[in-house]
Design a protein around this motif. Structure first.
Motif, PDB file in Angstrom:
ATOM      1  N   SER A 178       0.778  -1.221   0.000  1.00  0.00           N
ATOM      2  CA  SER A 178       0.000   0.000   0.000  1.00  0.00           C
ATOM      3  C   SER A 178       0.811   1.273   0.000  1.00  0.00           C
ATOM      4  O   SER A 178       0.255   2.353   0.071  1.00  0.00           O
ATOM      5  CB  SER A 178      -0.887   0.007   1.247  1.00  0.00           C
ATOM      6  OG  SER A 178      -0.079   0.153   2.385  1.00  0.00           O
ATOM      7  N   GLY A 179       2.135   1.150  -0.071  1.00  0.00           N
ATOM      8  CA  GLY A 179       2.946   2.347   0.020  1.00  0.00           C
ATOM      9  C   GLY A 179       2.930   2.932   1.410  1.00  0.00           C
ATOM     10  O   GLY A 179       3.080   4.131   1.598  1.00  0.00           O
ATOM     11  N   GLY A 180       2.769   2.067   2.450  1.00  0.00           N
ATOM     12  CA  GLY A 180       2.802   2.538   3.823  1.00  0.00           C
ATOM     13  C   GLY A 180       1.464   2.957   4.384  1.00  0.00           C
ATOM     14  O   GLY A 180       1.402   3.486   5.489  1.00  0.00           O
ATOM     15  N   LYS A 181       0.353   2.731   3.684  1.00  0.00           N
ATOM     16  CA  LYS A 181      -0.959   3.102   4.207  1.00  0.00           C
ATOM     17  C   LYS A 181      -1.334   2.230   5.393  1.00  0.00           C
ATOM     18  O   LYS A 181      -0.892   1.103   5.533  1.00  0.00           O
ATOM     19  CB  LYS A 181      -2.027   2.958   3.116  1.00  0.00           C
ATOM     20  CG  LYS A 181      -1.979   4.022   2.035  1.00  0.00           C
ATOM     21  CD  LYS A 181      -3.145   3.840   1.073  1.00  0.00           C
ATOM     22  CE  LYS A 181      -3.137   4.912  -0.013  1.00  0.00           C
ATOM     23  NZ  LYS A 181      -4.261   4.725  -0.954  1.00  0.00           N
ATOM     24  N   GLU A 182      -2.195   2.771   6.229  1.00  0.00           N
ATOM     25  CA  GLU A 182      -2.654   2.050   7.412  1.00  0.00           C
ATOM     26  C   GLU A 182      -3.830   1.148   7.048  1.00  0.00           C
ATOM     27  O   GLU A 182      -4.728   1.536   6.303  1.00  0.00           O
ATOM     28  CB  GLU A 182      -3.082   3.055   8.482  1.00  0.00           C
ATOM     29  CG  GLU A 182      -3.570   2.410   9.767  1.00  0.00           C
ATOM     30  CD  GLU A 182      -4.060   3.433  10.768  1.00  0.00           C
ATOM     31  OE1 GLU A 182      -4.615   3.026  11.795  1.00  0.00           O
ATOM     32  OE2 GLU A 182      -3.896   4.646  10.500  1.00  0.00           O
ATOM     33  N   ALA A 183      -3.810  -0.079   7.572  1.00  0.00           N
ATOM     34  CA  ALA A 183      -4.889  -1.028   7.307  1.00  0.00           C
ATOM     35  C   ALA A 183      -6.120  -0.669   8.129  1.00  0.00           C
ATOM     36  O   ALA A 183      -6.045  -0.577   9.354  1.00  0.00           O
ATOM     37  CB  ALA A 183      -4.439  -2.443   7.618  1.00  0.00           C
ATOM     38  N   LEU A 184      -7.243  -0.448   7.464  1.00  0.00           N
ATOM     39  CA  LEU A 184      -8.508  -0.198   8.156  1.00  0.00           C
ATOM     40  C   LEU A 184      -9.160  -1.505   8.563  1.00  0.00           C
ATOM     41  O   LEU A 184      -9.732  -1.629   9.641  1.00  0.00           O
ATOM     42  CB  LEU A 184      -9.446   0.600   7.246  1.00  0.00           C
ATOM     43  CG  LEU A 184     -10.809   0.958   7.832  1.00  0.00           C
ATOM     44  CD1 LEU A 184     -10.647   2.024   8.919  1.00  0.00           C
ATOM     45  CD2 LEU A 184     -11.763   1.458   6.749  1.00  0.00           C
TER      46      LEU A 184
ATOM     47  N   VAL B  84     -11.503 -10.826  12.199  1.00  0.00           N
ATOM     48  CA  VAL B  84     -11.699  -9.614  11.404  1.00  0.00           C
ATOM     49  C   VAL B  84     -11.475  -8.429  12.333  1.00  0.00           C
ATOM     50  O   VAL B  84     -12.203  -8.260  13.319  1.00  0.00           O
ATOM     51  CB  VAL B  84     -13.112  -9.541  10.786  1.00  0.00           C
ATOM     52  CG1 VAL B  84     -13.260  -8.250   9.974  1.00  0.00           C
ATOM     53  CG2 VAL B  84     -13.388 -10.751   9.915  1.00  0.00           C
ATOM     54  N   THR B  85     -10.474  -7.621  12.028  1.00  0.00           N
ATOM     55  CA  THR B  85     -10.154  -6.447  12.835  1.00  0.00           C
ATOM     56  C   THR B  85     -10.521  -5.197  12.051  1.00  0.00           C
ATOM     57  O   THR B  85     -10.065  -5.018  10.918  1.00  0.00           O
ATOM     58  CB  THR B  85      -8.663  -6.412  13.200  1.00  0.00           C
ATOM     59  OG1 THR B  85      -8.312  -7.628  13.861  1.00  0.00           O
ATOM     60  CG2 THR B  85      -8.353  -5.242  14.115  1.00  0.00           C
ATOM     61  N   PHE B  86     -11.357  -4.359  12.644  1.00  0.00           N
ATOM     62  CA  PHE B  86     -11.812  -3.132  12.002  1.00  0.00           C
ATOM     63  C   PHE B  86     -11.522  -1.953  12.920  1.00  0.00           C
ATOM     64  O   PHE B  86     -11.953  -1.943  14.070  1.00  0.00           O
ATOM     65  CB  PHE B  86     -13.319  -3.223  11.707  1.00  0.00           C
ATOM     66  CG  PHE B  86     -13.943  -1.933  11.237  1.00  0.00           C
ATOM     67  CD1 PHE B  86     -13.597  -1.381  10.021  1.00  0.00           C
ATOM     68  CD2 PHE B  86     -14.869  -1.275  12.027  1.00  0.00           C
ATOM     69  CE1 PHE B  86     -14.164  -0.190   9.602  1.00  0.00           C
ATOM     70  CE2 PHE B  86     -15.447  -0.087  11.610  1.00  0.00           C
ATOM     71  CZ  PHE B  86     -15.080   0.455  10.386  1.00  0.00           C
ATOM     72  N   GLU B  87     -10.770  -0.990  12.396  1.00  0.00           N
ATOM     73  CA  GLU B  87     -10.358   0.175  13.178  1.00  0.00           C
ATOM     74  C   GLU B  87      -9.737  -0.239  14.513  1.00  0.00           C
ATOM     75  O   GLU B  87      -9.989   0.357  15.563  1.00  0.00           O
ATOM     76  CB  GLU B  87     -11.552   1.121  13.405  1.00  0.00           C
ATOM     77  CG  GLU B  87     -12.050   1.770  12.128  1.00  0.00           C
ATOM     78  CD  GLU B  87     -13.176   2.764  12.359  1.00  0.00           C
ATOM     79  OE1 GLU B  87     -13.902   2.633  13.374  1.00  0.00           O
ATOM     80  OE2 GLU B  87     -13.324   3.687  11.536  1.00  0.00           O
ATOM     81  N   GLY B  88      -8.939  -1.307  14.467  1.00  0.00           N
ATOM     82  CA  GLY B  88      -8.229  -1.773  15.656  1.00  0.00           C
ATOM     83  C   GLY B  88      -9.033  -2.637  16.602  1.00  0.00           C
ATOM     84  O   GLY B  88      -8.517  -3.090  17.622  1.00  0.00           O
TER      85      GLY B  88
END
Length: 343
Positions: free
Chosen positions: A16-22, A91-95
Motif C-alpha cells: 500500500s505504500g505505507g498506508k494504514e490497514a482499516l 476480522v479487525t476493524f479500526e483496531g
C-alpha cells in the motif's frame, strides 16, 4: 519470497505504500453445515464457502474481490461485516476485533461499516417510502432525533446521490433500477461510515447506467474519505475503480496485486484465464490475443478436489497439484501475492 499466512499480516509497505490497514482479515472461514435427518438432524458435511482467507483493506483504497459466481465473494463480504458469524478466523476493524465483540458493541460498530447490496429490487422494503428507508439507520442508532432535521438530512443525501429530494415520499416501485441502487447508496451513507462493502452493486443494472453508478461511488469516496471492498465479476470495471484486486476461486484467494500489476502480469492460471476473456477495444490486439478457455465447471465447495482447488480445470497442472493443497500466498514481487505450485 515472503509468505502470507493467517497469523502473519501482510506487509503494509509492500502492498500500500505505507498506508494504514482499516480492515485486517486473518484466516477467515465460513462453512455452512449440511445436515441429514428429519426429527434428529446431524451434520454430514459442510459447504466451505470461505476457506482460510487473509487480506488487508487500507484506508481510502478500493480493494476489488473478483471471481466466478459461487466462489465465495459475497459470503466473504457478509462475513467481514459479521452479517454471517465466521466459522473461524478474525476480522479487525479500526483496531477492534469484531468476532470478540458483544452484540451491543457490534451494533455500535456497525455505524462505521455498511453494505450496498447487489439487487436494488430486493434490498429495499417495498412498503417503506424512500425517506423512511434512508432515515431508518438514523432512528435505529438514535442519530438526529429531530424529525425536521432528519428530513433535511435525508433530502441532502438523496440530492448527493443524484436523486430529486422531492422524491422522499415515493416508494421503491416508482423508481428505475439505477435509481433504486442510488437509494441503497444513500442508505449506506446515512451513518457516515468509513468502510463500505459494495456487493456487485452494478451487476443488476443496464450497461448504460453502470458507469454512472461507478462514477458516483468514486466521487463519494473522495468526498467522504470512504474505503471500499468492491465485489464484482466484471473485470474491466474492476480495473477502472479498484486500487488492488484479489482473485477468489472456490473459497480461497489465489492472487492479490495492484490493479495495473494484476492486469499486466497475471501469475495464477485462473487469473490468466479470467483476463483472457476480457474484450480489448483494439481489434488488431484482440485478433492476435490467445484465449484460455477453461474446461468443466467449478467444483462443489461441499466436496472440493484433493490437492489444489483449481487442478480439475487448470491447463498447466502437474503431479504436485493433485497431491498437495493450495500453497500459502507467496509474495512473488513487491505487493504481488500468488498461491500456485507453479510459481
Amino acid at each position: 519470497m515472503a509468505t502470507m499466512t493467517a497469523a502473519a499480516p501482510a506487509k503494509t509497505g509492500a502492498n500500500s505504500g505505507g498506508k494504514e490497514a482499516l480492515v485486517q482479515v486473518r484466516g477467515l472461514k465460513k462453512h455452512f453445515p449440511i445436515t441429514s435427518g428429519i426429527v434428529i438432524q446431524r451434520q454430514v458435511g459442510a459447504v466451505r464457502a470461505v476457506d482460510d482467507v487473509s487480506f488487508d483493506v487500507f484506508k481510502g483504497e478500493t480493494l476489488g474481490l473478483v471471481g466466478e459466481s459461487g466462489c465465495g465473494k459475497s459470503t466473504t463480504g457478509r462475513t467481514v461485516l459479521q452479517l454471517y458469524k465466521p466459522t473461524a478466523g478474525t476480522v479487525t476493524f479500526e483496531g477492534r476485533e469484531l468476532t470478540a465483540l458483544s452484540s451491543e458493541e457490534l451494533r455500535k460498530t456497525r455505524q462505521r461499516m455498511q453494505m450496498i447490496f447487489q439487487d436494488p429490487f430486493a434490498s429495499l422494503n417495498p412498503r417503506m417510502s424512500v425517506g423512511r428507508i434512508v432515515s431508518e439507520p438514523l432512528e435505529i442508532h438514535k442519530i438526529i432525533p429531530n424529525r425536521k432535521e432528519q428530513q433535511e438530512y435525508v433530502e441532502n443525501l438523496l440530492e448527493r446521490v443524484g436523486l430529486n429530494p422531492f422524491y422522499i415520499n415515493r416508494y421503491p416501485h416508482e423508481f428505475s433500477g439505477g435509481q433504486r441502487q442510488r437509494i441503497g447508496i444513500a442508505r449506506a451513507l446515512a451513518l457516515k461510515p468509513s468502510f463500505i462493502v459494495a456487493d456487485e452493486p452494478i451487476s443488476a443494472l443496464d450497461v448504460s447506467i453502470q458507469a454512472q453508478v461507478v462514477n458516483l461511488l468514486e466521487d463519494l469516496q473522495e468526498e467522504f474519505n470512504l474505503t471500499y471492498l468492491f465485489i464484482a465479476h466484471d473485470l474491466s470495471m474492476v480495473r477502472h475503480i479498484c486500487d488492488r484486486v484479489a482473485v477468489m476461486y472456490l473459497g480461497k484467494i489465489v492472487e492479490l496485486a495492484s490493479a495495473d500489476e494484476l492486469y499486466e502480469n497475471p501469475l495464477h492460471p485462473y487469473t490468466q484465464s479470467l483476463l483472457s476473456a476480457v474484450p480489448v477495444p483494439d481489434p488488431i490486439v484482440e485478433m492476435d490475443r490467445q484465449r484460455i478457455i477453461l474446461t468443466g465447471d467449478v467444483p462443489s465447495p461441499a466436496n472440493p478436489p484433493k490437492g489444489c482447488n483449481f487442478n480439475t480445470r487448470c491447463p498447466v497442472a502437474f503431479d504436485l497439484c493433485y497431491q498437495e493443497p493450495d500453497p500459502e500466498l507467496i509474495e512473488h514481487s513487491p505487493g504481488h501475492w500468488v498461491s500456485c505450485h507453479r510459481t
